[in-house]
Design a protein around this motif. Structure first.
Motif, short mmCIF file in Angstrom:
data_model
loop_
_atom_site.label_atom_id
_atom_site.label_comp_id
_atom_site.label_asym_id
_atom_site.label_seq_id
_atom_site.Cartn_x
_atom_site.Cartn_y
_atom_site.Cartn_z
N HIS A 6 0.25 -1.13 -0.09
CA HIS A 6 0.06 -0.26 -0.17
C HIS A 6 1.02 1.63 -0.27
O HIS A 6 0.40 2.70 -0.04
CB HIS A 6 -0.69 0.14 1.38
N VAL A 7 2.53 1.17 0.01
CA VAL A 7 2.84 2.26 0.05
C VAL A 7 3.81 2.40 -1.01
O VAL A 7 4.92 3.25 -0.65
CB VAL A 7 4.32 3.05 1.89
N LEU A 8 4.15 1.24 -1.39
CA LEU A 8 4.98 2.30 -2.92
C LEU A 8 5.56 2.46 -3.71
O LEU A 8 6.33 3.34 -3.93
CB LEU A 8 4.40 0.36 -4.24
N GLY A 9 4.27 3.91 -3.90
CA GLY A 9 4.45 5.02 -4.13
C GLY A 9 4.74 6.21 -3.46
O GLY A 9 5.81 7.16 -4.22
N THR A 10 4.47 5.45 -2.46
CA THR A 10 5.37 6.07 -0.92
C THR A 10 6.89 6.69 -1.20
O THR A 10 8.09 7.19 -0.57
CB THR A 10 4.49 6.82 0.27
N TYR A 11 7.19 4.64 -1.02
CA TYR A 11 8.24 4.38 -1.15
C TYR A 11 9.62 4.64 -2.25
O TYR A 11 10.46 5.09 -1.92
CB TYR A 11 8.27 2.63 -1.02
N THR A 12 8.55 4.59 -3.46
CA THR A 12 9.34 5.61 -4.25
C THR A 12 9.71 7.05 -3.93
O THR A 12 10.49 7.38 -4.82
CB THR A 12 8.31 4.95 -5.50
N GLY A 13 8.82 7.73 -4.02
CA GLY A 13 9.03 8.89 -3.09
C GLY A 13 10.52 9.03 -2.45
O GLY A 13 10.75 9.96 -2.30
N LEU A 14 10.21 8.41 -1.50
CA LEU A 14 11.70 8.09 -0.24
C LEU A 14 12.72 7.64 -1.69
O LEU A 14 14.14 7.84 -0.50
CB LEU A 14 11.04 7.64 0.88
N TYR A 15 13.20 6.67 -2.11
CA TYR A 15 13.42 6.72 -3.13
C TYR A 15 14.71 7.92 -3.53
O TYR A 15 15.98 7.83 -3.52
CB TYR A 15 13.95 5.16 -3.45
N THR A 16 13.57 8.85 -4.02
CA THR A 16 13.61 9.66 -4.68
C THR A 16 14.32 10.61 -3.49
O THR A 16 15.28 11.71 -4.14
CB THR A 16 12.17 9.92 -5.46
N VAL A 17 13.58 10.67 -2.22
CA VAL A 17 14.66 11.52 -1.38
C VAL A 17 16.23 11.49 -1.13
O VAL A 17 17.38 12.37 -1.51
CB VAL A 17 14.24 11.49 -0.31
N ALA A 18 16.31 9.87 -1.39
CA ALA A 18 17.51 9.75 -1.62
C ALA A 18 18.77 9.56 -2.25
O ALA A 18 19.24 10.90 -2.29
CB ALA A 18 17.44 7.95 -1.03
N SER A 19 18.17 9.19 -3.99
CA SER A 19 18.50 8.95 -5.01
C SER A 19 18.83 11.42 -5.47
O SER A 19 19.54 11.28 -5.49
CB SER A 19 18.11 8.88 -5.99
#
Length: 410
Positions: free
Chosen positions: A342-355
């Protein structure tokens, strides 16, 4: 793995990356008309990634809340692409630094709003067991955008800069429309088992809740993975951002020819990325990334040892193959570590925070190192950062093994 949905997801990612790769290749040269400091140019080029840090987690969470609807994430993607194409196409028409910065910020803000959402389409249309393989095909599509960007640089930039910027902008809008027509309207999304029931507790949690859970994770694996993403993404962005000025300053190439230096590397990436994706299912995601880092570091040392066009091309091909191992595995590894689909879109966003944080600081850090040591030593400066990144992923692999999880081979 169904081929149809993967093809159209690849086309969607290709659409957005067609502008980003040309942006990274030619905007630094545009800034050099007004600025002489490599560090300052790197800082400005990293600004779009800072905007990504601010925008993408929130937009990812918004898209998670829309993902279960009839139209899914597509309205956000299509509207963002249409708006972002305008400031991008206007970049070569500016005649002052303030106007150029307005276009850069306008493009970066709107393009970042849908960038992470587009990448999350993989999780909407591909089941978890095939996402690493799907990422291999998607990253192959991304490498094709580097080929396209390099060809535009070689064939169009020196003739008409305005046309060169217009081509990727128009291409992005058209390809997104085609992808939506075939994927958004004709293919059903992957139905996650826990979403087949529509109980209130199955809804996507708020962004703050997701972040708190990540920080409190006792294993620390997700935070350490994000640190590794920060380092590798920043290093790759720095190398790509400063490559065109390096080509003109050290190799004596024209701006168009220097912009085409990345073409052989893109071809190497394209050839290697799918086999790497399949090999990663046996090696494990973290181990594959470590091997890729070793190849990346070797490429940087080759580039420093022989500063001529031929060896630079070979060095960039090695770096591209090494980066492919990271590009295929990093986001999927973070998805696998997520507590819920349920949080994969949010985790993609958090991945983007790091990258994006790495991409924001990486060009500036490498640029400052170049200011101190000279353009001749750019590859050696980058190798130092690569060694630090290798250490971080070494720690991550050890911790992952200690925690005795099986996510690495998933």
């Amino acid at each position: 793995m169904k081929a149809g949905p993967v093809v159209w997801v690849v086309l969607a990612v290709f659409a957005q990356e067609s502008v980003w790769n040309f942006y990274d290749s030619q905007v630094p040269a545009q800034l050099r008309q007004y600025l002489t400091s490599a560090g300052l140019i790197g800082l400005i080029m990293g600004m779009d990634n800072l905007l990504g840090v601010l925008v993408q987690p929130w937009m990812g969470n918004v898209s998670d809340r829309r993902a279960g609807g009839r139209r899914g994430r597509w309205p956000l993607i299509l509207a963002g692409a249409a708006v972002a194409a305008v400031p991008f196409a206007l970049i070569p028409w500016t005649n002052s630094l303030p106007l150029l910065l307005v276009c850069i910020v306008g493009f970066a803000l709107t393009a970042n709003a849908f960038k992470g959402i587009t990448e999350t389409l993989v999780s909407d249309y591909v089941d978890p067991g095939h996402r690493s393989k799907a990422q291999g095909f998607i990253k192959a599509g991304v490498s094709l955008t580097i080929v396209v960007s390099s060809l535009i640089s070689l064939l169009v930039v020196d003739r008409s800069l305005e046309l060169a910027f217009a081509i990727p902008a128009v291409l992005m809008v058209i390809l997104f429309a085609v992808s939506w027509a075939f994927l958004g309207r004709r293919h059903s999304r992957y139905v996650r088992p826990e979403r087949r029931e529509t109980a209130p507790e199955a809804e996507s949690p708020a962004l703050v809740t997701v972040v708190k859970e990540l920080i409190r994770d006792p294993s620390g694996s997700r935070l350490l993975l994000m640190a590794g993403v920060f380092c590798f993404a920043g290093m790759w962005s720095a190398l790509r951002t400063l490559l065109t000025p390096y080509g003109t300053e050290v190799l004596g190439l024209t701006r168009g020819a220097a912009g085409g230096l990345s073409l052989p590397g893109a071809i190497a990436f394209l050839i290697g990325v799918v086999p790497i994706a399949y090999a990663s299912t046996r090696l494990g995601q973290f181990r594959a990334i470590r091997y890729g880092l070793v190849v990346f570091l070797a490429g940087l040392l080759v580039g420093y040892a022989a500063p001529n066009t031929a060896m630079t091309v070979i060095a960039l091909a090695l770096c591209s193959i090494g980066y492919a191992a990271f590009a295929v595995n990093a986001l999927v590894a973070l998805w696998n570590l997520a507590p819920s689909d349920h949080v994969l879109g949010t985790y993609t966003g958090l991945y983007t925070v790091a990258s994006a944080s790495g991409m924001a600081l990486g060009p500036a850090l490498l640029g400052v190192a170049v200011d101190l040591t000279g353009w001749r030593h750019m590859f050696l400066d980058a190798a130092v950062f690569a060694a630090v990144t290798l250490f971080v992923f070494g720690r991550l692999t050890d911790r992952h093994r200690t925690n005795s999880t099986d996510l690495e081979a998933s």
